[in-house]
Motif scaffolding. Structure first.
Motif, PDB file in Angstrom:
ATOM      1  N   HIS A 288       0.849  -1.199   0.000  1.00  7.55           N
ATOM      2  CA  HIS A 288       0.000   0.000   0.000  1.00  7.55           C
ATOM      3  C   HIS A 288       0.880   1.242   0.000  1.00  7.55           C
ATOM      4  CE1 HIS A 288       0.533  -0.801   4.352  1.00  7.55           C
ATOM      5  NE2 HIS A 288       0.411   0.491   4.524  1.00  7.55           N
TER       6      HIS A 288
ATOM      7  N   HIS B 283       2.416   5.004   0.655  1.00  8.02           N
ATOM      8  CA  HIS B 283       2.758   5.947   1.723  1.00  8.02           C
ATOM      9  C   HIS B 283       3.277   7.209   1.059  1.00  8.02           C
ATOM     10  CE1 HIS B 283       3.028   1.930   3.390  1.00  8.02           C
ATOM     11  NE2 HIS B 283       2.653   2.460   4.534  1.00  8.02           N
TER      12      HIS B 283
ATOM     13  N   HIS C  83      -0.112   7.114   5.640  1.00  5.96           N
ATOM     14  CA  HIS C  83      -0.407   5.746   5.185  1.00  5.96           C
ATOM     15  C   HIS C  83      -1.734   5.718   4.451  1.00  5.96           C
ATOM     16  CE1 HIS C  83       2.536   3.410   7.779  1.00  5.96           C
ATOM     17  NE2 HIS C  83       2.699   4.654   8.164  1.00  5.96           N
TER      18      HIS C  83
ATOM     19  N   HIS D 242       3.490  -2.566   6.797  1.00  2.00           N
ATOM     20  CA  HIS D 242       3.974  -1.175   6.661  1.00  2.00           C
ATOM     21  C   HIS D 242       5.491  -1.064   6.531  1.00  2.00           C
ATOM     22  CE1 HIS D 242      -0.129  -0.100   7.897  1.00  2.00           C
ATOM     23  NE2 HIS D 242       0.034  -1.007   8.836  1.00  2.00           N
TER      24      HIS D 242
END
Ligand SMILES: [Cu+2]
Length: 144
Positions: free
Chosen positions: A73, A75, A99, A127
């Motif tokens: 994902h 950032h 995020h 993350h």
């Protein structure tokens, strides 16, 4: 959004508590994968709030918490960079490290007037940047 952030925070906490076993699990990125700004160029003038579109090629987007090969994902680093050991740890969650754990591919960003730097970094389901990291060029924008 709050729910997603809370889930992301819970996931991060779970990861930290899990300790060194999880920390040694690197997520590989495929050769040639890259992230880039679709609608912004280095040196661009923008008016706050402004749209930032996140481009990704060679990989797919998946929400935080979803462990799927060759995904991650987005950032957005604002006036901030990641290097060295910071690339082996979960990306901090604060105003300068945003995020998009729900799998968003664009965002409206509000920034105070002046010069700012922006960089995109893909993070894995926990993350942490991939190995090698998938990061865009750092671009400078002037916010009016
Ligand atoms: Cu994240």
């Amino acid at each position: 959004m709050m729910t997603a952030m809370r889930a992301a925070a819970a996931l991060l906490a779970a990861f930290v508590l899990a300790g060194p076993i999880s920390a040694s699990a690197e997520t590989p990125s495929p050769p040639g994968a890259k992230v880039y700004f679709i609608n912004l160029k280095d040196g661009q003038d923008v008016t706050s709030p402004f749209l930032v579109q996140f481009g990704l090629s060679g990989m797919g987007v998946a929400p935080a918490g979803v462990d799927k090969p060759n995904t991650g994902h987005h950032h957005l680093l604002i006036d901030s960079t990641l290097s060295g050991d910071a690339l082996k740890q979960p990306i901090p969650m604060d105003d300068t490290h945003r995020h998009f754990g729900a799998g968003q591919t664009e965002a409206m960003i509000s920034l105070p007037p002046g010069k700012h730097t922006l960089q995109l970094v893909l993070g894995d389901w926990t993350h942490i940047p991939h190995v090698p990291p998938v990061m865009s060029n750092v671009i400078k924008v002037t916010v009016h």
